[in-house]
Design a protein around this motif. Structure first.
Motif, PDB file in Angstrom:
ATOM      1  N   LEU B 428       0.839  -1.210   0.000  1.00 48.75           N
ATOM      2  CA  LEU B 428       0.000   0.000   0.000  1.00 48.75           C
ATOM      3  C   LEU B 428       0.867   1.250   0.000  1.00 48.75           C
ATOM      4  CD1 LEU B 428      -2.759  -1.033   2.528  1.00 48.75           C
ATOM      5  CD2 LEU B 428      -2.779  -1.206   0.041  1.00 48.75           C
ATOM      6  N   ASP B 429       2.072   1.137   0.588  1.00 48.47           N
ATOM      7  CA  ASP B 429       2.963   2.305   0.626  1.00 48.47           C
ATOM      8  C   ASP B 429       3.290   2.800  -0.776  1.00 48.47           C
ATOM      9  OD1 ASP B 429       3.008   2.105   3.337  1.00 48.47           O
ATOM     10  OD2 ASP B 429       5.003   1.215   3.483  1.00 48.47           O
ATOM     11  N   VAL B 430       3.294   1.880  -1.721  1.00 48.81           N
ATOM     12  CA  VAL B 430       3.727   2.270  -3.066  1.00 48.81           C
ATOM     13  C   VAL B 430       2.615   2.150  -4.097  1.00 48.81           C
ATOM     14  CG1 VAL B 430       6.134   1.732  -2.619  1.00 48.81           C
ATOM     15  CG2 VAL B 430       4.618  -0.062  -3.468  1.00 48.81           C
ATOM     16  N   ALA B 431       1.398   1.813  -3.635  1.00 50.44           N
ATOM     17  CA  ALA B 431       0.315   1.595  -4.597  1.00 50.44           C
ATOM     18  C   ALA B 431      -0.020   2.900  -5.324  1.00 50.44           C
ATOM     19  CB  ALA B 431      -0.922   1.059  -3.888  1.00 50.44           C
ATOM     20  N   PRO B 432      -0.137   2.859  -6.647  1.00 43.18           N
ATOM     21  CA  PRO B 432      -0.508   4.076  -7.379  1.00 43.18           C
ATOM     22  C   PRO B 432      -1.990   4.395  -7.226  1.00 43.18           C
ATOM     23  CG  PRO B 432      -0.270   2.252  -8.891  1.00 43.18           C
ATOM     24  CD  PRO B 432       0.131   1.731  -7.543  1.00 43.18           C
ATOM     25  N   ALA B 433      -2.799   3.382  -6.924  1.00 42.64           N
ATOM     26  CA  ALA B 433      -4.231   3.614  -6.741  1.00 42.64           C
ATOM     27  C   ALA B 433      -4.784   2.547  -5.812  1.00 42.64           C
ATOM     28  CB  ALA B 433      -4.962   3.563  -8.080  1.00 42.64           C
ATOM     29  N   VAL B 434      -5.709   2.982  -4.965  1.00 39.47           N
ATOM     30  CA  VAL B 434      -6.354   2.054  -4.038  1.00 39.47           C
ATOM     31  C   VAL B 434      -7.849   2.331  -4.082  1.00 39.47           C
ATOM     32  CG1 VAL B 434      -6.546   1.320  -1.634  1.00 39.47           C
ATOM     33  CG2 VAL B 434      -4.329   2.019  -2.532  1.00 39.47           C
ATOM     34  N   ALA B 516      -1.657  -1.414  -8.292  1.00 47.27           N
ATOM     35  CA  ALA B 516      -2.937  -0.928  -7.761  1.00 47.27           C
ATOM     36  C   ALA B 516      -3.614  -2.018  -6.935  1.00 47.27           C
ATOM     37  CB  ALA B 516      -3.842  -0.495  -8.900  1.00 47.27           C
ATOM     38  N   VAL B 517      -4.409  -1.574  -5.985  1.00 45.29           N
ATOM     39  CA  VAL B 517      -5.003  -2.515  -5.032  1.00 45.29           C
ATOM     40  C   VAL B 517      -6.478  -2.185  -4.818  1.00 45.29           C
ATOM     41  CG1 VAL B 517      -4.963  -3.306  -2.633  1.00 45.29           C
ATOM     42  CG2 VAL B 517      -2.814  -2.859  -3.817  1.00 45.29           C
ATOM     43  N   VAL B 518      -7.302  -3.233  -4.740  1.00 47.28           N
ATOM     44  CA  VAL B 518      -8.695  -3.075  -4.335  1.00 47.28           C
ATOM     45  C   VAL B 518      -8.834  -3.698  -2.948  1.00 47.28           C
ATOM     46  CG1 VAL B 518     -11.096  -3.668  -4.839  1.00 47.28           C
ATOM     47  CG2 VAL B 518      -9.499  -3.205  -6.728  1.00 47.28           C
ATOM     48  N   LEU B 519      -9.381  -2.942  -2.027  1.00 45.67           N
ATOM     49  CA  LEU B 519      -9.570  -3.452  -0.667  1.00 45.67           C
ATOM     50  C   LEU B 519     -11.058  -3.562  -0.379  1.00 45.67           C
ATOM     51  CD1 LEU B 519      -6.907  -1.298   1.255  1.00 45.67           C
ATOM     52  CD2 LEU B 519      -6.681  -3.669   0.486  1.00 45.67           C
ATOM     53  N   VAL B 520     -11.509  -4.765  -0.086  1.00 42.98           N
ATOM     54  CA  VAL B 520     -12.917  -4.916   0.272  1.00 42.98           C
ATOM     55  C   VAL B 520     -13.034  -5.157   1.761  1.00 42.98           C
ATOM     56  CG1 VAL B 520     -13.790  -5.710  -1.945  1.00 42.98           C
ATOM     57  CG2 VAL B 520     -12.891  -7.362  -0.313  1.00 42.98           C
ATOM     58  N   GLY B 521     -14.034  -4.560   2.349  1.00 46.59           N
ATOM     59  CA  GLY B 521     -14.268  -4.745   3.772  1.00 46.59           C
ATOM     60  C   GLY B 521     -15.291  -5.830   4.007  1.00 46.59           C
ATOM     61  N   GLU B 522     -15.476  -6.164   5.266  1.00 43.56           N
ATOM     62  CA  GLU B 522     -16.417  -7.228   5.595  1.00 43.56           C
ATOM     63  C   GLU B 522     -17.843  -6.838   5.244  1.00 43.56           C
ATOM     64  OE1 GLU B 522     -15.659  -7.551   9.808  1.00 43.56           O
ATOM     65  OE2 GLU B 522     -17.289  -6.179  10.273  1.00 43.56           O
ATOM     66  N   ARG B 523     -18.102  -5.512   5.161  1.00 41.66           N
ATOM     67  CA  ARG B 523     -19.467  -5.070   4.850  1.00 41.66           C
ATOM     68  C   ARG B 523     -19.876  -5.389   3.424  1.00 41.66           C
ATOM     69  NH1 ARG B 523     -19.764   0.064   4.582  1.00 41.66           N
ATOM     70  NH2 ARG B 523     -17.661   0.679   5.191  1.00 41.66           N
ATOM     71  N   ALA B 524     -18.907  -5.702   2.576  1.00 40.46           N
ATOM     72  CA  ALA B 524     -19.252  -6.058   1.199  1.00 40.46           C
ATOM     73  C   ALA B 524     -20.196  -7.256   1.202  1.00 40.46           C
ATOM     74  CB  ALA B 524     -17.999  -6.355   0.397  1.00 40.46           C
ATOM     75  N   LEU B 537     -13.715  -7.062 -11.201  1.00 39.15           N
ATOM     76  CA  LEU B 537     -12.972  -5.815 -11.393  1.00 39.15           C
ATOM     77  C   LEU B 537     -11.469  -6.076 -11.331  1.00 39.15           C
ATOM     78  CD1 LEU B 537     -12.948  -2.684 -11.559  1.00 39.15           C
ATOM     79  CD2 LEU B 537     -12.933  -2.671  -9.062  1.00 39.15           C
ATOM     80  N   ALA B 538     -11.073  -6.890 -10.354  1.00 39.79           N
ATOM     81  CA  ALA B 538      -9.648  -7.185 -10.199  1.00 39.79           C
ATOM     82  C   ALA B 538      -9.127  -7.885 -11.447  1.00 39.79           C
ATOM     83  CB  ALA B 538      -9.425  -8.039  -8.956  1.00 39.79           C
ATOM     84  N   THR B 539      -9.896  -8.824 -11.941  1.00 41.28           N
ATOM     85  CA  THR B 539      -9.472  -9.551 -13.148  1.00 41.28           C
ATOM     86  C   THR B 539      -9.373  -8.591 -14.333  1.00 41.28           C
ATOM     87  OG1 THR B 539     -10.760 -11.372 -12.287  1.00 41.28           O
ATOM     88  CG2 THR B 539      -9.983 -11.576 -14.570  1.00 41.28           C
ATOM     89  N   ARG B 540     -10.385  -7.715 -14.414  1.00 41.54           N
ATOM     90  CA  ARG B 540     -10.466  -6.796 -15.552  1.00 41.54           C
ATOM     91  C   ARG B 540      -9.307  -5.797 -15.563  1.00 41.54           C
ATOM     92  NH1 ARG B 540     -15.523  -5.480 -14.430  1.00 41.54           N
ATOM     93  NH2 ARG B 540     -15.272  -3.374 -13.652  1.00 41.54           N
ATOM     94  N   THR B 541      -8.974  -5.266 -14.390  1.00 47.69           N
ATOM     95  CA  THR B 541      -7.990  -4.185 -14.351  1.00 47.69           C
ATOM     96  C   THR B 541      -6.585  -4.681 -14.028  1.00 47.69           C
ATOM     97  OG1 THR B 541      -8.444  -3.846 -12.016  1.00 47.69           O
ATOM     98  CG2 THR B 541      -9.679  -2.480 -13.570  1.00 47.69           C
ATOM     99  N   GLY B 542      -6.491  -5.879 -13.497  1.00 49.71           N
ATOM    100  CA  GLY B 542      -5.174  -6.358 -13.085  1.00 49.71           C
ATOM    101  C   GLY B 542      -4.809  -5.909 -11.675  1.00 49.71           C
ATOM    102  N   ALA B 543      -5.700  -5.165 -11.019  1.00 48.54           N
ATOM    103  CA  ALA B 543      -5.413  -4.740  -9.649  1.00 48.54           C
ATOM    104  C   ALA B 543      -5.468  -5.950  -8.722  1.00 48.54           C
ATOM    105  CB  ALA B 543      -6.430  -3.695  -9.197  1.00 48.54           C
ATOM    106  N   ARG B 544      -4.682  -5.886  -7.646  1.00 47.63           N
ATOM    107  CA  ARG B 544      -4.750  -6.962  -6.666  1.00 47.63           C
ATOM    108  C   ARG B 544      -5.866  -6.667  -5.672  1.00 47.63           C
ATOM    109  NH1 ARG B 544       0.749  -7.970  -4.146  1.00 47.63           N
ATOM    110  NH2 ARG B 544       1.058  -5.751  -4.590  1.00 47.63           N
ATOM    111  N   LEU B 545      -6.437  -7.752  -5.164  1.00 44.76           N
ATOM    112  CA  LEU B 545      -7.626  -7.618  -4.331  1.00 44.76           C
ATOM    113  C   LEU B 545      -7.346  -8.205  -2.959  1.00 44.76           C
ATOM    114  CD1 LEU B 545     -10.740  -7.126  -4.079  1.00 44.76           C
ATOM    115  CD2 LEU B 545     -11.053  -9.390  -5.076  1.00 44.76           C
TER     116      LEU B 545
END
Ligand SMILES: Cc1cc2nc3c(=O)[nH]c(=O)nc-3n(C[C@H](O)[C@H](O)[C@H](O)COP(=O)(O)O)c2cc1C
Ligand code: SF4
Ligand code: FES
Lengths: 240, 858, 444
Positions: B428-434, B516-524, B537-545
């Motif tokens: 996360l320290d270096v992620a260009p987008a979250v 880039a990273v996608v973070l999902v919370g338990e509320r999802a 979305l992760a598959t589509r964009t290549g972002a890690r989840l």
């Protein structure tokens, strides 16, 4: 002037907040201020002047308004508001009468003027007369040392003062008579009107008053008397 | 750090330790000397740091390695020479070593070798002390105070200052928790710089100027500003004061004098009486390193420890102050058994026997299920997982004491289980987008918020959030809102596509960047289709989840296998090979093969009499999706409760087995990243762990677990390792149609705030006062339609009940109302029996409007 | 050889409505800008460098050199910020300049902006000068209307916005980095250097900060040429400058002269020290510059000579005090100024000025204690060169120089009040009878 905001009117979300019409007007002025700068945060100082133009001091509601507008905490805004001496923390009189008591003015007679006004008005530093007209202040050097001792009324110059002239000045102010600065507009405007100019909204009085006082011109006069001048630029012909 | 020392021949442990962080090789170095010692440091190193590395301590106050250099206190002055031509030239003035970068050939002389530096430092100490009260004997900081220490080592024996000191009224509350003693303050600004640079939450700042300058919040009384503060847009905390930061306790810790103290610890102890033990905080899935200070068996305070990989040197106020629950006066100590409808204290043997008898009977009558709750260390969770399968022969086990879904279970099995350290704080320290989905980083993961804020400020990365409004936390991350009414999140996620307009397109572009990273919370889990859409979305964009649950035990529990469809190590129950594998490891013939029921289904079945017994770990009924259903289930079934504190579960239990809180046992929390965070036992205790208790219970049932000691648990975990077989299928659920609302209704949005009525925050009123004041957030249009303004009240109701709260007009979708999930005055699940996405009634509160009229006419 | 006055900036101040655009243009105003706009920016910078123009705000840093420190353009904005905070005790030149001829400043701003590639300039004027602010606002509006500012200045395609920004009362905001923080809406506290404003100034962008008089001198250089300017003054302190005489002098005021003129010469033009009195001490460049005495009357007022004599040229604010004045009283009052104006950021200045005032007030009251003079000497020693910014150093100047030249007056403070030794009514410009402190209501 002089009273802090009280009571609640319709359209206000809190007893001391601004009503919708005022808020809208302030927001429009604030937008004009913000537009002068590449970054909104720069608007804070003029905005605080603007709020003084509204409330006669930097009020808690003004601080909350500025904080909300600029996305800051109220602590950040009060940090700025309490750093600068021109921002008042309680309702100011219609006129700030500031006596310069930094070394030079003090010695040339500023201390005497100060003593006289304290006694005459019966108030001390940053206190306001009961009629709400005058707030007396010690001020630091106001860039007018060649006119010492200096008194400022709403930050207009009253040069070469004496205890007697200063007393007469405050008497006139309290009697509602117009007073004329030695170097400034034709009359002294109120604290709120002045604050609005400092917020960057001109009041159209720039052309009033003299060009300069005698001390400002004294060197020029000596030069004229002796026929002294700097060498000519030599561009006069070129330009024609 | 490892969970335990691996034995030779062991497989990868179930939750492998993180590899040590590697420092990047410095690209350029600088060689210079300090006190005659030559040293080589990376370019850009400050002289004060380089000196530290050589073991030379230059006195300092304002310097803090994690804050930008300030150079304000001037305590760290040193004499400096630098090469000019082929000679050395002396800097005309002593230099602040905390702001000075080392340059090649520089010669630095500290107080040890330079009379000039020494005199300069003495001079500063003298200045600092002229206005410092010498109240060390009654100061909390006494004994661990840098000013005290430096006054001793670098100060004059007597003061030359004989004039009037500045005096201030003794401590002022800047929040219910934080006290400020302005006389002691040396204005180093560490506190305000922390709040500004790290927390982004400037609830305190420097006020006034020069000799009158002081730290403070916006307090009209203290600042001498006449008039009352309007409410409304200015946020306030529960105590009615301008909002105090969730991270405010850090200011107490980094204050180099005793100017900032906490109400909780004030006058409680002297540092030399305390025993310090490093530990891990139990309140969230962040795994913050803390230090627990106790005196004669009583924990008196907790501090942040320093762990660069996780929380750096900071913790949330919850982690710092919410510890009294572990030593609550009402702590369960004796085992209890219900006889004739009443719970009686009894011996452990008797209680275990009674529990075993009840469970045995239940197994004959339809079976028993296990609800461990989400707060357990890995070892205890593992014991529950094994107990369910081996002793109760069921897959009816679910630790999710919160809203959950089958889609979520599938998501956890497919994407989370077995993938430890896939996305870490360092990433996360270096992620260009979250992108956040169903996650408020500040409320639900305090350290995550701090780390992101630091990282993003450095990398200029972007933050996006799928939420009904941009919270203050998101605003402080400069986040972009992808506005979604509750229930529409999946749709919004599917809308994040290349070429989309506005923020959706920007998010797509950001997430396409490497790292880039996608973070999902338990509320999802509460939004049908959201987790499926996140995977797409992760598959589509290549972002890690990555999945960021709130509670400390959730991530470990997934690995431990306390889910109906998952065995330890991510082994799917449905997979025969996995079951065979596990049965062999556990030394049983086979494992139950029918898929288990989830928490709601378990409670339903118990309420219906289909499940006859429940073994329940630490959970709160009011936290469950349907507290009423839970009560019915607990009333009907035979209940064995393993608990630290009395609760609605223990009240209804047939057998209560008291267990140890974290401070009284060793264990391992697993962070949302999957990082094991082992912690030692801090206090001497006779209380047993959940694992030990379950082990005894299993023995009594005749199905031994072999988990008597922690070593046994660790051995098993190390032996087991993870699953390398096929993963469960990804969920692919469609988005649900958003519900229709009429003009008397709204869609409910809600989440937990960091400080709320949570059970583990009990017993700390000072902390409670700093919680956010509850409010109902509405859009301006919705508020206008109801004729309410900021701070006037609305009532949110369902057939089950109603809550009335002041309004906070917020930029958000119309006809959506947000309220806190579990505030002292707003318990959504309990009162409304509703959750995010449900339709509720919304009206102007009558009482509030009546009040209003009075005010207006007055 | 006696030096003569060289009015350049002040030359038009006595014209009717001299502050108006039309008046300024009658005397060739904005001719320098027209010339500049036809030149290559680098050539303008070179010209200003060659002229030898040094900053008139106090430190005397060469202006052209400062401009050339800006990094190469990177497409982002660059800013020019004018320091019109004029608050140094004794300094009173920039405000009269703005009152009488704001356009000379605006023309200088336009030229400088063009030279350094700036499209948005700011004038930070102290908030306590209402009419000067009005004149400035008015001049900016006039210049916009006349196409001298705004988009497409004089049809050349050069765009320039100018924002007038009023401060709110803080001497420290004259320090350039504190000024930038203040302009950004923060407390005006100095910033860490490096990075210097040239690299990361306003909004962390390359920024030039210059004094009013510095920039107002630029149009003349464009019109007269570098050599014209350099012909005035001394070898290393070139050009004209405003010398502000105040205090016990017959004709206080502004005297524009070549650098290097002496106080003796200036006093002669100003009618000498107050009738019937003699010079006792004076400041060459404001209260922050160590005081001089009559022995310094012939020190050429240029950077080098004043420095060599133990003080600083500063802002050429010559405050003249005659023999009636108590040095202890003057120094105490100056220190009260520094205590009042210390921004509070760093320990030595904040605490040191607080302490110095306490000691000085005792001495002024004749209640000094043994060791007080040593404390004054040692405390200033511990402030000087230790503070974060030069304000702390400045506060030491009056104390250290006062002790250097008039130690016996401080020693007298052990037993005799200053107003007994030097009755204040003898110093004032009018007759009065001082009241005792006790008679005054509500004095803080
Ligand atoms: C405490 C302090 C106050 C200052 N006040 C002023 C001021 O009022 N006006 C000014 O032009 N420069 C002032 N300066 C100098 C500025 O920092 C800066 O050097 C100057 O504006 C640069 O312009 P110049 O190079 O044109 O002189 C002050 C410096 C200090 C340390
Ligand atoms: S010397 Fe220090 S306290 Fe004084 S003005 Fe400068 S930074 Fe502020
Ligand atoms: S530690 Fe260096 S100035 Fe404070």
């Amino acid at each position: 002037m002089g009273a802090e905001p009280q009571g609640r009117t319709l359209g206000q979300t809190h007893a001391t907040g601004y009503d919708d019409a005022t808020r809208e007007r302030l927001a429009a002025d604030a937008a004009a201020i913000i537009a002068r700068y590449p970054e909104p945060r720069s608007a804070l100082l003029p905005l605080l002047h603007l709020l003084q133009a509204e409330d006669g001091y930097v009020s808690p509601r003004g601080i909350a308004f500025a904080a909300e507008l600029l996305g800051q905490t109220t602590a950040e805004v009060s940090a700025v508001a309490t750093f600068y001496t021109q921002y008042k923390r309680h309702p100011n009189g219609t006129y700030t009468v500031g006596v310069c008591t930094t070394a030079l003015c003090a010695i040339m007679g500023g201390d005497a003027i100060w003593e006289e006004l304290v006694e005459h008005l019966g108030i001390g530093n940053d206190e306001t007369t009961d009629d709400g007209v005058i707030t007396l202040e010690h001020v630091e050097c106001n860039a007018a040392c060649d006119y010492a001792p200096v008194v400022m009324v709403n930050w207009e110059f009253f040069d070469n003062q004496t205890p007697a002239s200063a007393v007469a000045l405050t008497d006139d102010l309290r009697a509602g008579k117009p007073v004329r600065p030695t170097r400034g507009a034709d009359t002294v405007v109120t604290f709120k009107e002045m604050s609005r100019v400092l917020a960057g909204f001109p009041d159209g009085r720039a052309d009033e008053g003299d060009t300069a006082g005698p001390a400002t011109l004294v060197g020029l006069k000596v030069a004229h008397e002796h026929g002294w001048a700097a060498a000519p630029y030599g561009d006069e012909k070129e330009a024609k | 750090m490892t969970v335990t020392t691996p034995r030779s021949g062991a497989a990868t442990p179930l939750v492998p330790a993180a590899p040590p962080a590697t420092e990047p090789e410095p690209t350029a170095t600088v060689t210079f000397s300090i006190d005659g010692i030559e040293t080589t440091v990376p370019k850009g190193t400050l002289v004060i740091r380089a000196a530290e590395q050589l073991g030379i301590q230059i006195p300092r106050f304002c310097d803090h390695p994690l804050l930008a250099p300030a150079g304000a206190c001037r305590q760290c002055l040193v004499e400096v020479w630098a090469p000019r031509g082929d000679q050395l030239a002396k800097f005309p003035k002593p230099q602040a070593s905390c702001t000075l970068e080392a340059t090649p050939g520089m010669v630095v002389k500290t107080q040890r070798t330079s009379p000039e530096a020494d005199k300069a430092q003495h001079g500063i100490i003298e200045f600092l002390l002229i206005n410092h009260p010498l109240d060390c004997p009654v100061c909390d900081k006494g004994g661990e105070c840098p000013l005290q220490n430096q006054a001793m080592s670098n100060g004059r024996a007597t003061s030359r200052f004989v004039d009037a000191k500045r005096t201030y009224a003794k401590p002022i509350n800047i929040s219910t928790q934080i006290l400020l003693d302005r006389e002691r303050c040396i204005l180093c600004q560490r506190c305000t710089r922390f709040q500004d640079e790290i927390a982004g939450d400037q609830f305190i700042d420097l006020q006034k100027r020069g000799w009158q300058q002081q730290i403070g919040r916006f307090d009209t009384g203290i600042l001498g500003i006449r008039g009352e503060l309007p409410v409304g847009e200015s946020s306030m905390d529960a105590s009615g004061q301008p909002f105090a930061s969730y991270f405010s306790g850090n200011t107490v810790q980094i204050c180099p004098v005793g100017a900032l103290t906490s109400a909780a610890y004030r006058f409680r102890s002297r540092p030399f009486d305390l025993v310090s033990t490093p530990s891990i905080a139990e309140h969230d899935s962040q795994g913050s390193a803390i230090r627990i200070d106790h005196r004669r068996g009583v924990v008196l305070r907790r501090l942040s420890d320093n762990d660069p990989a996780v929380n750096a040197e900071f913790v949330t106020d919850k982690d710092r102050f919410a510890f009294p629950w572990q030593a609550g006066k009402d702590r369960l100590t004796a085992p209890q058994v219900r006889e004739d409808g009443v719970l009686h204290a009894t011996s452990l043997t008797e209680a275990i026997d009674a529990a075993a008898a009840g469970l045995a009977a239940a197994l004959a009558k339809g079976g028993a299920a296990v609800l461990p709750g989400g707060r357990l260390p890995l070892e205890d969770a593992y014991a529950y997982a094994k107990f369910a399968r081996v002793a109760l022969r069921t897959n009816d086990v679910d630790h999710r004491a919160r809203p959950h879904s089958a889609e979520e279970a599938a998501f956890l099995a497919h994407h989370v289980a077995g993938r430890t350290l896939d996305v870490t704080f360092a990433d996360l320290d270096v992620a260009p987008a979250v992108l956040f989905v169903g996650l408020e980083p500040e409320e639900e993961g305090g350290i995550l918020f701090l780390r992101l804020r630091q990282g993003l400020r450095r990398t200029k990365g972007q933050v996006f959030t799928v939420a009904p409004f941009a919270s203050r936390g998101v605003a402080r991350l400069d986040g972009t809102l992808l506005s979604a009414a509750p229930g529409t999140e999946a749709e919004v996620l599917d809308g994040i596509a290349e070429g989309a307009d506005g923020p959706l397109g920007a998010a797509a572009a950001g997430l396409a960047k490497p790292g880039a990273v996608v973070l999902v919370g338990e509320r999802a889990a509460t939004v049908p289709g959201a987790l499926s859409a996140a995977l797409r979305l992760a598959t589509r964009t290549g972002a890690r989840l990555a999945w960021v649950p709130r509670r400390a035990g959730e991530r470990g529990a997934v690995e431990a296998g306390t889910l109906p469809g998952l065995l330890p190590g991510g082994r799917p129950v449905a997979d025969t090979a996995a079951r065979v594998d596990m049965a062999a490891a556990w030394g049983v013939e086979s494992l139950p093969s029918e898929p288990g029921r989830d928490l709601t289904a378990i409670l339903q079945a118990a309420a219906d009499g289909q499940i006859a017994a429940l073994v329940v770990g630490g959970l709160e009924v009011a936290d469950l999706p349907d507290p009423e259903l839970a009560r019915r289930a607990l009333d009907r079934a035979f209940v064995v409760s393993l608990e630290v504190l009395p609760s609605e579960v223990t009240q209804r239990a047939d057998v209560v087995l008291p267990v140890a809180p974290p401070v009284e046992k060793p264990g391992t929390f697993v962070t949302w990243e999957g990082r094991p965070r082992p912690f030692p036992q801090v206090l001497v205790s006779t209380a047993l762990t959940d694992a030990r208790m379950l082990d005894a219970l299993a023995d009594a049932l005749g199905t031994p677990l072999g988990l008597r000691s922690l070593a046994q648990v660790h051995d098993e975990l190390d032996q087991l390792g993870g699953w390398d077989g096929a993963r469960a299928e990804a969920p692919d659920e469609a988005a649900a149609e958003p519900p229709a609302v009429d003009e008397t209704q709204a869609v409910l949005a809600t989440w937990h705030l960091l400080l709320d009525a949570g059970r583990l925050q009990g017993g700390e009123p000072f902390l409670a006062g700093t919680a956010k004041r509850s409010a109902a957030r509405l859009s301006a249009a919705t508020a206008a339609a109801l004729c309410v303004a900021d701070d006037e009240h609305v009532t949110v109701s369902t057939d089950a009940g109603a809550v009335t709260l002041p309004v906070l007009v917020t930029d958000m979708p119309d006809r959506v109302v947000w309220v806190p999930t579990n505030a002292a005055d707003c318990a959504v699940r309990e009162t409304l029996r509703a959750d995010a996405g449900d339709v509720v009634r919304l009206a102007r509160a009558d009482e509030a409007s009546a009040l209003d009229e009075k005010e207006v006419t007055a | 050889m006696t030096t003569t006055l060289t009015p350049v900036l002040s030359a038009s101040w006595d014209a009717d409505h001299s502050w108006s655009l039309s008046s300024y243009q009658r005397t060739g105003g904005y001719r320098g800008l027209r010339k500049a706009l036809s030149m290559a920016p680098a050539d303008i910078i070179a010209m200003v460098k060659d002229s030898g123009l040094r900053g008139r705000g106090g430190a005397g840093f060469p202006a052209g050199m400062k401009w050339s420190f800006l990094p190469a353009p990177d497409g982002g904005p660059r800013y020019l910020v004018i320091n019109a905070d004029e608050s140094e005790p004794g300094t009173c030149k920039d405000i009269p300049l703005i009152m009488a001829n704001p356009h000379s400043l605006l023309e200088g701003i336009a030229i400088t902006s063009f030279a350094i590639g700036c499209h948005h300039a700011f004038i930070y004027i102290r908030g306590e000068v209402l009419h000067a602010t009005r004149r400035l606002q008015h001049a900016v509006a006039e210049a916009y209307d006349a196409g001298l500012l705004g988009t497409n200045v004089l049809g050349t395609g050069f765009d320039l916005d100018v924002t007038v920004h009023a401060g709110a009362g803080a001497y420290i905001c004259g320090e350039e980095t504190a000024l930038l923080d203040s302009l950004e809406g923060l407390r005006g506290q100095p910033r860490l250097k490096p990075p210097f404003p040239a690299v990361a100034g306003l909004y962390a962008r390359p920024t030039v900060v210059n004094n009013v008089e510095t920039i107002a001198s630029v149009p003349g250089i464009l019109r007269g040429g570098a050599a014209w300017f350099a012909a005035m003054g001394t070898e290393r302190s070139q050009g004209h400058g405003l010398f502000s005489l105040s205090g016990h002098v017959e004709r206080p005021g502004q005297y524009e002269a070549p650098l290097g003129i002496t106080l003796r010469e200036l006093l002669e033009m100003a009618g000498g020290v107050r009738q019937g009195h003699q010079l006792k001490f004076w400041t060459p460049g404001g209260s922050s510059t160590p005081i001089f005495t009559a022995e310094h009357l012939d020190v050429p007022l240029d950077y080098e000579s004043v420095g060599k004599a133990g003080s600083m040229l500063g802002t050429r604010a010559l405050q003249i005090f005659d023999e009636t004045v108590s040095v202890v009283r003057a120094v105490t009052r100056w220190l009260e100024f520094y205590k009042h104006e210390s921004c509070g950021k760093c320990t030595p200045c904040r605490e040191g000025t607080y302490w110095l005032v306490a000691v000085l007030k005792r001495l002024e009251a004749g209640e000094g204690r043994p060791g007080d003079l040593e404390v004054l000497a040692d405390s200033t020693d511990n402030i000087l060169g230790r503070a974060f910014c030069p304000l702390g150093d400045a506060a030491c100047s009056p104390v250290q120089s006062g002790l250097q030249y008039f130690r016996e007056e401080f020693e007298a403070g052990m037993h005799t009040p200053a107003d007994v030794l030097f009755p204040p009514e003898k110093s004032s410009l009018f007759a009065y009878t001082p009241r005792s402190r006790a008679q005054l209501a509500g004095v803080h």
